[in-house]
Design an enzyme around this catalytic site. Structure first.
Site, PDB file in Angstrom:
ATOM      1  CG  HIS A  86      -1.946   1.095   1.284  1.00 21.60           C
ATOM      2  ND1 HIS A  86      -3.234   1.013   0.592  1.00 21.60           N
ATOM      3  CD2 HIS A  86      -1.857   2.215   1.735  1.00 21.60           C
ATOM      4  CE1 HIS A  86      -3.877   2.048   0.915  1.00 21.60           C
ATOM      5  NE2 HIS A  86      -2.843   2.799   1.585  1.00 21.60           N
ATOM      6  CG  ASP A 165     -11.111   4.428   6.438  1.00 25.42           C
ATOM      7  OD1 ASP A 165     -10.084   5.256   7.218  1.00 25.42           O
ATOM      8  OD2 ASP A 165     -11.023   4.486   5.300  1.00 25.42           O
ATOM      9  NE  ARG A 172      -8.417  11.246   9.087  1.00 21.79           N
ATOM     10  CZ  ARG A 172      -7.467  10.635   8.390  1.00 21.79           C
ATOM     11  NH1 ARG A 172      -7.962   9.400   8.037  1.00 21.79           N
ATOM     12  NH2 ARG A 172      -6.544  10.793   8.114  1.00 21.79           N
ATOM     13  CB  SER A 187      -7.379   5.670   7.546  1.00 23.58           C
ATOM     14  OG  SER A 187      -7.726   5.784   6.514  1.00 23.58           O
ATOM     15  CE  LYS A 191      -8.296   2.629   4.170  1.00 26.40           C
ATOM     16  NZ  LYS A 191      -8.471   4.028   3.526  1.00 26.40           N
TER      17      LYS A 191
END
Ligand code: URA
Length: 452
Positions: A86, A165, A172, A187, A191
């Protein structure tokens, strides 16, 4: 949570610098999802935390509360190491398009749940959808079956995966509370953990085009993500990498896919291909392969065409035109107006990375508002980098626009985004730090005391 009164108390305690307990954070998130506390209260609490700092324990508690809000995917019966990678987000940052196929070709099981473009950054799903026919909405069983047969699937997270989220991120985004290491880490890691992979590699970006431009904060974010992953029993590591200038030559959806395919074809050797190889090697290192051996394997999988073959399989399996793997520029959509631009003679001292991403967005490659449609063909090609010496005639940016007016707008904006000098400029390092890779199982929960 006892509704409004308890929320007010928590906001006050966070404002005064107290640490909230895991139970309090869990109750707050549950109450938010049940509409028992409102957006203003949650935003106030988050802002108090952004300013005062969240501890590592609070970051872990946020992660757990987010995961508990929805489904988790079980990949434990797949044969071979399950791996996820990621990026925290950048400009021209399409490394997943290359790293996923390399890892699948190396025998890993890659079930990648990706996102859409956010702010000035691009998203893997938008990029893949520029391939005619490509589907990103896979049902959980479809995703699992595809990974079991090909070793690779790249899809959108379903609405049931970490729903808290989605809601919190939207809040946010409009309340100035994105730039907190603890909130970003929880966050992202919620995931990744819900996605089920047992090995997780983070590419944490640093520099003007990153969500956390500051080097110390980016390193802290990387350490925090690694610590959270390990505390949940996942082999987790991170590279902190440069985002002070766009990564790949293509910035925009089809342009990024085309450039990624050229890397898989072995035709590009630049900062982007180098980072793809470094990330894939680091992910293999997490699975227990020695660092030098991992890099040799990755280079061989690119050289032999094995990684390109996996990309072709991925495209075919998800409904796209597999011919894109052989002839990307013949299959991908092309913009009707393509013009070159140059900043003039000199050595490039800096490129305003975030604003380059925003400009690609204004051309239509990103969304100006939620729900906007992406134009897959438009964007920018960046033909030189910081430290390069360019002549007055040399094209440095190739603008791909939907209209002459858009191209004129881009030319005007670009004038303010490049700094030149007559002095030599040192190239910017690509990888700033490697975290948790030499000891991938690592000690559990070893982050610094304050998560920020
Ligand atoms: N990406 C995420 O998924 N979450 C953040 O908070 C920032 C970047």
């Amino acid at each position: 949570m006892a509704g409004r009164v308890a929320a007010v108390e928590l906001i006050g305690r966070k404002r005064d610098g107290d640490e909230l307990t895991a139970d309090e954070i869990r109750a707050l998130i549950a109450a938010y999802l049940a509409d028992e506390v409102d957006d203003a209260q949650v935003a106030s609490l988050l802002m108090a935390g952004v300013i005062r700092g969240f501890t590592t324990a609070e970051a872990v508690a946020f992660t757990e509360a987010l995961i508990d809000s929805g489904d988790v995917i079980d990949l434990s019966d797949l044969v071979g190491p399950t791996v996820d990678k990621h990026s925290t987000g950048g400009v021209g940052d399409g490394t997943s398009l290359v790293v996923g196929p390399i890892l699948a070709a190396a025998g890993c099981q890659v079930a990648k749940l990706s996102g859409r473009g956010l702010g000035h950054t691009g998203g893997t799903l938008d990029k893949l959808e520029s391939i005619p026919g490509f589907r990103v909405d896979l049902a959980p069983e479809e995703l699992r079956d595809q990974v079991a047969s090909l070793g690779l699937a790249i899809a959108a997270a379903t609405a049931e995966l970490v729903p808290a989220d989605k809601r919190l991120y939207a809040l946010r985004d409009v309340t100035g509370t994105v730039a907190s290491p603890a909130l970003i880490a929880s966050s992202i890691m919620s995931k990744k953990l819900a996605g089920g992979a047992s090995h997780v590699l983070l590419d944490v970006k640093v520099g003007d085009g990153a969500f956390l431009p500051d080097a110390e904060e980016a390193r802290h974010l990387a350490e925090l993500c690694v610590s959270i992953g390990r505390s949940k029993g996942r082999r987790t590591g991170a590279l902190v990498t440069d985002m002070s200038q766009p990564l790949a030559d293509g910035i925009g959806n089809a342009l990024e896919v085309g450039v990624a395919i050229e890397v898989l074809q072995g035709e590009r050797h630049d900062r982007y291909s180098e980072l793809c190889a470094e990330l894939a090697s680091a992910a293999l290192q997490l699975t227990g392969v020695d660092q030098a051996e991992a890099r040799t394997r990755v280079d061989e999988l690119l050289r032999s065409g094995a990684a390109l073959e996996r990309f072709r399989d991925l495209v075919r399996a998800q409904g796209g035109d597999p011919a894109v793997a052989d002839d990307p520029w013949g299959v991908l959509p092309r913009a009707p107006v393509i013009v070159d631009w140059s900043p003039g003679e000199g050595t490039i001292r800096s490129i305003a990375c975030r604003r380059i991403g925003e400009l690609a967005g204004r051309l239509g490659a990103g969304r100006q508002r939620q729900g906007d449609t992406i134009d897959p063909a438009v964007g920018l090609e960046l033909l030189a980098r910081v430290g390069d010496q360019v002549t007055a005639e040399q094209p440095v940016v190739r603008i791909h626009a939907r209209s002459e007016d858009d191209a004129a707008m881009a030319r005007e904006v670009l004038g303010g985004l490049f700094e030149r000098t007559s002095q030599p400029v040192l190239p910017v390092p690509l990888v700033h730090a490697r975290i948790g890779l030499d000891d991938p199982a690592g000690p559990q929960g070893d982050a610094a005391l304050s998560a920020g």
